[in-house]
Scaffold this motif. Sequence first.
Motif, PDB file in Angstrom:
ATOM      1  N   VAL A 164       0.832  -1.206   0.000  1.00  0.00           N
ATOM      2  CA  VAL A 164       0.000   0.000   0.000  1.00  0.00           C
ATOM      3  C   VAL A 164       0.866   1.255   0.000  1.00  0.00           C
ATOM      4  CG1 VAL A 164      -1.628   1.347   1.380  1.00  0.00           C
ATOM      5  CG2 VAL A 164      -2.007  -1.097   1.037  1.00  0.00           C
ATOM      6  N   GLU A 165       1.869   1.280   0.856  1.00  0.00           N
ATOM      7  CA  GLU A 165       2.756   2.437   0.919  1.00  0.00           C
ATOM      8  C   GLU A 165       3.485   2.647  -0.405  1.00  0.00           C
ATOM      9  OE1 GLU A 165       2.598  -0.032   3.036  1.00  0.00           O
ATOM     10  OE2 GLU A 165       1.952   0.870   4.938  1.00  0.00           O
ATOM     11  N   ALA A 166       3.923   1.545  -1.025  1.00  0.00           N
ATOM     12  CA  ALA A 166       4.625   1.649  -2.305  1.00  0.00           C
ATOM     13  C   ALA A 166       3.720   2.233  -3.384  1.00  0.00           C
ATOM     14  CB  ALA A 166       5.136   0.278  -2.737  1.00  0.00           C
ATOM     15  N   LEU A 167       2.450   1.826  -3.405  1.00  0.00           N
ATOM     16  CA  LEU A 167       1.526   2.327  -4.423  1.00  0.00           C
ATOM     17  C   LEU A 167       1.271   3.822  -4.243  1.00  0.00           C
ATOM     18  CD1 LEU A 167      -1.063  -0.592  -4.622  1.00  0.00           C
ATOM     19  CD2 LEU A 167       0.815  -0.084  -6.191  1.00  0.00           C
ATOM     20  N   HIS A 168       1.122   4.272  -3.014  1.00  0.00           N
ATOM     21  CA  HIS A 168       0.935   5.709  -2.779  1.00  0.00           C
ATOM     22  C   HIS A 168       2.176   6.492  -3.218  1.00  0.00           C
ATOM     23  CE1 HIS A 168      -2.968   5.907  -0.883  1.00  0.00           C
ATOM     24  NE2 HIS A 168      -2.651   4.971  -0.011  1.00  0.00           N
ATOM     25  N   LYS A 170       4.909   9.969  -7.410  1.00  0.00           N
ATOM     26  CA  LYS A 170       6.170  10.191  -8.119  1.00  0.00           C
ATOM     27  C   LYS A 170       6.035  10.161  -9.630  1.00  0.00           C
ATOM     28  CE  LYS A 170      10.050   8.563  -6.618  1.00  0.00           C
ATOM     29  NZ  LYS A 170      11.121   7.677  -6.101  1.00  0.00           N
ATOM     30  N   ILE A 171       5.068   9.401 -10.144  1.00  0.00           N
ATOM     31  CA  ILE A 171       4.917   9.314 -11.595  1.00  0.00           C
ATOM     32  C   ILE A 171       4.384  10.649 -12.102  1.00  0.00           C
ATOM     33  CG2 ILE A 171       3.820   8.125 -13.525  1.00  0.00           C
ATOM     34  CD1 ILE A 171       3.559   5.675 -11.774  1.00  0.00           C
ATOM     35  N   GLY A 172       5.134  11.283 -12.960  1.00  0.00           N
ATOM     36  CA  GLY A 172       4.756  12.617 -13.413  1.00  0.00           C
ATOM     37  C   GLY A 172       3.828  12.657 -14.598  1.00  0.00           C
ATOM     38  N   GLN A 173       3.558  11.527 -15.206  1.00  0.00           N
ATOM     39  CA  GLN A 173       2.669  11.510 -16.356  1.00  0.00           C
ATOM     40  C   GLN A 173       1.878  10.205 -16.350  1.00  0.00           C
ATOM     41  OE1 GLN A 173       5.978  11.690 -19.242  1.00  0.00           O
ATOM     42  NE2 GLN A 173       5.179   9.816 -20.124  1.00  0.00           N
ATOM     43  N   ARG A 174       0.839  10.159 -17.170  1.00  0.00           N
ATOM     44  CA  ARG A 174       0.008   8.956 -17.231  1.00  0.00           C
ATOM     45  C   ARG A 174       0.850   7.741 -17.573  1.00  0.00           C
ATOM     46  NH1 ARG A 174      -5.722  10.806 -19.736  1.00  0.00           N
ATOM     47  NH2 ARG A 174      -5.608  13.012 -19.187  1.00  0.00           N
ATOM     48  N   ALA A 175       0.614   6.662 -16.861  1.00  0.00           N
ATOM     49  CA  ALA A 175       1.421   5.463 -17.041  1.00  0.00           C
ATOM     50  C   ALA A 175       0.566   4.235 -16.783  1.00  0.00           C
ATOM     51  CB  ALA A 175       2.628   5.480 -16.103  1.00  0.00           C
ATOM     52  N   LEU A 176       1.152   3.079 -17.009  1.00  0.00           N
ATOM     53  CA  LEU A 176       0.503   1.800 -16.733  1.00  0.00           C
ATOM     54  C   LEU A 176       1.148   1.199 -15.494  1.00  0.00           C
ATOM     55  CD1 LEU A 176      -1.188  -0.749 -17.334  1.00  0.00           C
ATOM     56  CD2 LEU A 176       0.596  -1.442 -18.965  1.00  0.00           C
ATOM     57  N   GLY A 177       0.369   0.989 -14.451  1.00  0.00           N
ATOM     58  CA  GLY A 177       0.865   0.339 -13.244  1.00  0.00           C
ATOM     59  C   GLY A 177       0.389  -1.099 -13.196  1.00  0.00           C
ATOM     60  N   GLN A 233      -7.295   3.939  -5.833  1.00  0.00           N
ATOM     61  CA  GLN A 233      -8.011   5.181  -6.140  1.00  0.00           C
ATOM     62  C   GLN A 233      -7.038   6.339  -6.317  1.00  0.00           C
ATOM     63  OE1 GLN A 233     -10.667   5.223  -2.781  1.00  0.00           O
ATOM     64  NE2 GLN A 233     -12.361   4.296  -3.932  1.00  0.00           N
ATOM     65  N   HIS A 234      -5.962   6.329  -5.535  1.00  0.00           N
ATOM     66  CA  HIS A 234      -4.927   7.358  -5.676  1.00  0.00           C
ATOM     67  C   HIS A 234      -4.287   7.281  -7.058  1.00  0.00           C
ATOM     68  CE1 HIS A 234      -1.202   9.399  -3.625  1.00  0.00           C
ATOM     69  NE2 HIS A 234      -1.687  10.117  -4.613  1.00  0.00           N
ATOM     70  N   LEU A 235      -3.962   6.063  -7.496  1.00  0.00           N
ATOM     71  CA  LEU A 235      -3.399   5.877  -8.836  1.00  0.00           C
ATOM     72  C   LEU A 235      -4.382   6.314  -9.912  1.00  0.00           C
ATOM     73  CD1 LEU A 235      -1.741   2.380  -8.311  1.00  0.00           C
ATOM     74  CD2 LEU A 235      -0.513   4.459  -8.974  1.00  0.00           C
ATOM     75  N   ARG A 236      -5.641   5.946  -9.720  1.00  0.00           N
ATOM     76  CA  ARG A 236      -6.657   6.281 -10.716  1.00  0.00           C
ATOM     77  C   ARG A 236      -6.907   7.787 -10.781  1.00  0.00           C
ATOM     78  NH1 ARG A 236      -8.044   4.266 -15.418  1.00  0.00           N
ATOM     79  NH2 ARG A 236     -10.190   4.781 -15.985  1.00  0.00           N
ATOM     80  N   PHE A 237      -6.866   8.446  -9.619  1.00  0.00           N
ATOM     81  CA  PHE A 237      -7.026   9.900  -9.578  1.00  0.00           C
ATOM     82  C   PHE A 237      -5.939  10.585 -10.394  1.00  0.00           C
ATOM     83  CE2 PHE A 237      -5.956  13.986  -7.580  1.00  0.00           C
ATOM     84  CZ  PHE A 237      -7.169  14.652  -7.724  1.00  0.00           C
ATOM     85  N   ARG A 238      -4.749   9.970 -10.424  1.00  0.00           N
ATOM     86  CA  ARG A 238      -3.642  10.524 -11.211  1.00  0.00           C
ATOM     87  C   ARG A 238      -3.706  10.088 -12.675  1.00  0.00           C
ATOM     88  NH1 ARG A 238      -0.501  14.261  -8.455  1.00  0.00           N
ATOM     89  NH2 ARG A 238       1.392  13.486  -9.425  1.00  0.00           N
ATOM     90  N   LYS A 239      -4.828   9.441 -13.036  1.00  0.00           N
ATOM     91  CA  LYS A 239      -5.138   9.069 -14.424  1.00  0.00           C
ATOM     92  C   LYS A 239      -4.226   7.968 -14.982  1.00  0.00           C
ATOM     93  CE  LYS A 239      -7.064  13.635 -15.442  1.00  0.00           C
ATOM     94  NZ  LYS A 239      -8.431  13.205 -15.163  1.00  0.00           N
TER      95      LYS A 239
END
Length: 298
Positions: free
Chosen positions: A165-169, A174-181, A199-205
């Motif tokens: 969980v901490e790693a995903l946040h 840190k990812i500055g642009q849309r990416a595939l996780g 949801q945090h990842l998704r909010f960052r698109k």
Amino acid sequence: MKYDFLDSDVLARLGAIPLDSRVPMLGNAVGKHRSPHRGSSVEFAEYRKYVVGDDPRRLDWKAYARSDRYYIKEFEADTNLRAYFVVDASGSMSFGDVGTPKIDYARRIAAALSYLLVNQGDASGLSVCHDSLHLEIPPSRRPAHLQHIFDTLAALKPERSTGLVEALHTIAEKIGQRALGIIISDLFTDTADFVDALQHLRFRKHDIAVFHLMDPREISFDFERPHRFVDLEDNTSVVAEPVLVAEEYREAVREFLAAVKEGCHDVHADYHLVSTDQDYEELLREFLTTRLPKKGRR
């Protein structure tokens, strides 16, 4: 190949299927993946040799003056797709009874997809985590970068509690642009916290894929005699009579799997429940083909 988790025949067969993004990526407007913008980023990444068809306006004349060769400036936005593989290295990932040990299965997924991405001109990076480790290898599309990823995967030793969980946040920030996780884990963490990180990842698109690894016996719990069950993350143990606890255990697992699946679907994550006795080539073939663009999408 020197790595036992790589199979050149499997890579050759899967290489005919591109790994596509399901959401627009920030990249070259004429690149392989859809982009929400047009033009190039102003963030310089690297040089590459000029080839016929490249925009001559992007020639670096200073580099030409120094080397008498034509070079094109590449920008971060020109790396059409950047993928981050998040591999859970906690103790429970070492488990393997009926199926392949989960960490070995995770190595195969991450290594094969990293190879395919770089081979199609995209960038691959790796994040490895448990509660006292968050090792990151930034994405790159250079073929030589793959050895760093493969060496890191080969050296993985599952231990301690999960730090997923901490790693995903951290990655979401840190990812500055849309990416595939691409998350590869048994997800033995608080489900609500995990979904919050998604949801945090998704909010960052970002586009999100989840490979949820489970040994068949972790689901079936088909033990017939008393066992000592050891928690591979904190080493606590309990002796139990399987017949007395099996149904309660299975119901808890059903609820766990349902909650994870629902949470992934709520954030439009590409969720795959994976039994580690499953043929990983067929798994990856299905993963790749279901992500191919629908007719008329582009």
